[in-house]
Design an enzyme around this catalytic site. Structure first.
Site, PDB file in Angstrom:
ATOM      1  N   PRO A 280       0.820  -1.206   0.000  1.00 16.08           N
ATOM      2  CA  PRO A 280       0.000   0.000   0.000  1.00 16.08           C
ATOM      3  C   PRO A 280       0.858   1.262   0.000  1.00 16.08           C
ATOM      4  O   PRO A 280       1.869   1.333   0.700  1.00 16.08           O
ATOM      5  CB  PRO A 280      -0.766  -0.109   1.321  1.00 16.08           C
ATOM      6  N   CYS A 353       2.917  29.277 -15.305  1.00 14.22           N
ATOM      7  CA  CYS A 353       2.404  29.836 -16.556  1.00 14.22           C
ATOM      8  C   CYS A 353       1.829  28.790 -17.490  1.00 14.22           C
ATOM      9  O   CYS A 353       2.331  28.576 -18.594  1.00 14.22           O
ATOM     10  CB  CYS A 353       3.529  30.601 -17.242  1.00 14.22           C
ATOM     11  N   GLU A 354       0.844  28.075 -17.043  1.00 11.79           N
ATOM     12  CA  GLU A 354       0.081  27.182 -17.911  1.00 11.79           C
ATOM     13  C   GLU A 354      -1.333  27.103 -17.363  1.00 11.79           C
ATOM     14  O   GLU A 354      -1.520  27.112 -16.150  1.00 11.79           O
ATOM     15  CB  GLU A 354       0.549  25.734 -17.919  1.00 11.79           C
ATOM     16  N   TYR A 382       1.952  10.822  -3.253  1.00 11.12           N
ATOM     17  CA  TYR A 382       2.109  11.332  -4.617  1.00 11.12           C
ATOM     18  C   TYR A 382       1.990  12.857  -4.664  1.00 11.12           C
ATOM     19  O   TYR A 382       1.472  13.423  -5.621  1.00 11.12           O
ATOM     20  CB  TYR A 382       1.103  10.638  -5.563  1.00 11.12           C
TER      21      TYR A 382
HETATM   22  N1  LLP Z   1       3.021  -1.563  -5.951  1.00 11.50           N
HETATM   23  C1  LLP Z   1       3.347  -1.280  -7.233  1.00 11.50           C
HETATM   24  C2  LLP Z   1       4.070  -2.261  -8.030  1.00 11.50           C
HETATM   25  C3  LLP Z   1       2.985  -0.029  -7.769  1.00 11.50           C
HETATM   26  O1  LLP Z   1       3.308   0.255  -9.020  1.00 11.50           O
HETATM   27  C4  LLP Z   1       2.278   0.905  -6.959  1.00 11.50           C
HETATM   28  C5  LLP Z   1       1.880   2.199  -7.485  1.00 11.50           C
HETATM   29  C6  LLP Z   1       1.986   0.550  -5.642  1.00 11.50           C
HETATM   30  C7  LLP Z   1       2.362  -0.694  -5.170  1.00 11.50           C
HETATM   31  C8  LLP Z   1       1.253   1.466  -4.700  1.00 11.50           C
HETATM   32  O2  LLP Z   1      -0.027   1.762  -5.137  1.00 11.50           O
HETATM   33  P1  LLP Z   1      -1.040   2.537  -4.174  1.00 11.50           P
HETATM   34  O3  LLP Z   1      -1.316   1.638  -2.993  1.00 11.50           O
HETATM   35  O4  LLP Z   1      -0.410   3.799  -3.751  1.00 11.50           O
HETATM   36  O5  LLP Z   1      -2.237   2.758  -5.023  1.00 11.50           O
HETATM   37  N2  LLP Z   1       1.051   8.977  -9.087  1.00 11.50           N
HETATM   38  C9  LLP Z   1      -0.264   8.364  -9.129  1.00 11.50           C
HETATM   39  C10 LLP Z   1      -0.250   6.963  -8.561  1.00 11.50           C
HETATM   40  C11 LLP Z   1       0.703   6.023  -9.261  1.00 11.50           C
HETATM   41  C12 LLP Z   1       0.773   4.650  -8.653  1.00 11.50           C
HETATM   42  C13 LLP Z   1       1.835   3.844  -9.282  1.00 11.50           C
HETATM   43  N3  LLP Z   1       2.052   2.561  -8.693  1.00 11.50           N
HETATM   44  C14 LLP Z   1      -1.255   9.266  -8.411  1.00 11.50           C
HETATM   45  O6  LLP Z   1      -0.869  10.328  -7.927  1.00 11.50           O
HETATM   46  O7  LLP Z   1      -2.442   8.954  -8.338  1.00 11.50           O
END
Ligand code: LLP
Length: 428
Positions: A280, A353-354, A382
């Site tokens: 997570p 500036c966008e 993030y």
């Molecule tokens: N494990 C793997 C292999 C992943 O690629 C990711 C996230 C996670 C775990 C964790 O996922 P989570 O539990 O946080 O959903 N930047 C984007 C989110 C990209 C997630 C990429 N991979 C945003 O701000 O929504």
């Protein structure tokens, strides 16, 4: 549940007033709550611990990409968290925070030879491989190093899910993992090599998943694949179930609960006798952080459109620009009662500036004026990790609060420091 609540007319992070923090450290600034991080970790760990027969001694490996500040990682490491990493940099951060190598997982579609060698010599718990060609590369590197790392094969279950097309990872055309049939072959090939030790399967189908159905489908596939592999005489002892569980960005948003998620997972894996790992990111960190920002000015056009111009911008929090993501915006100071406090619709924008530097359009907010403070909630995952210096804006600092104490865990750089990182070509 989080620990950002109003007290004495101002929003607090645990026992620390955000008004005070803004005075002391300036804005924009990320503020994290230790109690919230701990609470989220405990909820997950306790929910998993209810099902030892199905999940074994489950590992909760925080996805470092969500928030890689070493103090944040150390807060979780002290509770026993592992780390899910995707680069040498993330492995180094996890180690620096005190996560034992044996609790670090390395995933990712494009690990370099150097990164693989680093992970192998560090002795990470497991490397998730995502393609046949990667298996060949890792075998060669492990042979050269005289080691046999534990690996898992990442399956692309052809079930994509998540809050936005850009964060879906398990769909047919997505670049991650290998389809089930190919994964079975890959696993058997790996098992035949003395240079790697296949221990299990992995999947991660997307992020900000609010409904358990796609996750259940993916976990069922992992189960049947485990049974197939075992029927072929191969050992499978671990399943890495990825992350992806969503969080309520709006207070009334419906998301699957941690308890239901764990109960579903345990039901699917019941009797399989594997050790589960969870990765997570957002679930632990998103609502443990806010981005605190000051209103630079409020401008109103003759046509009535009102712009709330903040000192935070898309370079600080890119999620709205990148994924059309919703973040709640709250004033830090309650308006004195008596005046006209009826909400006004603002376009909330930053100084970059966008046009993409727009956090929200027509967002109803109480009346605000220059100098007022607001927070973006749900910014602990993030947020800071995706920040840049676009428009030569200094990276926002980060603060960690724990009860009534707080620390700057990444200071705001000075302009001198920003410039000193660059070198001038000697012919100029
Ligand atoms: N494990 C793997 C292999 C992943 O690629 C990711 C996230 C996670 C775990 C964790 O996922 P989570 O539990 O946080 O959903 N930047 C984007 C989110 C990209 C997630 C990429 N991979 C945003 O701000 O929504």
């Amino acid at each position: 549940m989080h620990h950002f609540t109003p007290r004495d007319g101002a929003l607090h992070a645990e026992d620390v007033s955000l008004l005070d923090l803004a005075e002391r450290v300036g804005t924009p600034v990320y503020v994290y709550s230790s109690a919230t991080l701990r609470r989220h970790y405990s909820l997950l760990a306790e929910a998993a611990a209810k099902y030892p027969a199905a999940l074994g001694d489950a590992l909760i490996a925080f996805a470092v990409k969500a928030n890689s500040n070493v103090s944040v990682l150390a807060t979780l490491a002290k509770l026993g968290a592992g780390a899910d990493t995707v680069s040498e940099g993330e492995i180094r951060r996890a180690l620096a925070a005190g996560v034992p190598a044996g609790r670090i997982i390395l995933s990712g579609v494009g690990k370099t030879d150097d990164e693989l060698a680093f992970a192998i010599t560090t002795g990470v718990r497991q490397i998730n491989i995502e393609s046949a060609v990667e298996l060949d590369r890792i075998v060669a590197i492990a042979q050269r190093l005289g080691r046999a790392p534990d690996i898992a094969v990442r399956v692309n279950p052809r079930i994509g899910a998540g809050g936005h097309a850009k964060i879906t990872t398990g769909g047919v055309g997505d670049k991650f993992g290998v389809p089930a049939e190919e994964a079975l072959d890959l696993y058997a090939r790996a098992a035949a090599s003395p240079h790697v030790n296949p221990v299990g399967l992995a999947c991660h189908i997307g992020s900000q998943i609010v409904d358990l159905t796609p996750l259940e489908g993916a976990f069922r596939l992992l189960r049947s694949m485990t049974e197939t592999l075992r029927a072929r005489g191969l050992s499978v002892t671990r399943l890495d179930l990825g992350g992806g569980l969503g969080v309520p960005y709006a207070e009334d948003a419906a998301t699957a609960s941690i308890e239901d998620y764990m109960a579903m997972t345990a039901a699917v894996l019941d009797g399989l006798e594997v050790e589960a790992a969870f990765e997570p990111g957002r679930l632990l960190a998103a609502n443990a952080g806010v981005l605190l920002s000051r209103v630079i000015q409020v401008s109103e056009r003759q046509d009535g459109r009102r712009f709330l111009v903040l000192d935070a911008a898309m370079n600080d929090l890119v999620r709205p620009a990148m994924y059309d993501a919703f973040h709640d915006i709250k004033p830090v100071r309650a308006r004195p009662s008596g005046g006209d406090n009826s909400p006004t619709a603002y376009d909330v924008v930053g100084p970059v500036c966008e046009t993409g530097d727009t956090f929200a359009r027509d967002r109803p907010l109480p009346p605000l004026e220059a100098g007022d403070l607001v927070v973006f909630t749900g910014a602990g995952a993030y947020g800071a990790v995706m920040a840049s210096e676009y428009n030569s804006r200094l990276l926002a600092p980060e603060i960690l609060v724990d009860g009534d104490r707080w620390a700057v865990i990444r200071p705001r750089p000075s302009y001198e420091e920003m410039l000193a990182r660059e070198t001038r070509a000697d012919w100029l």
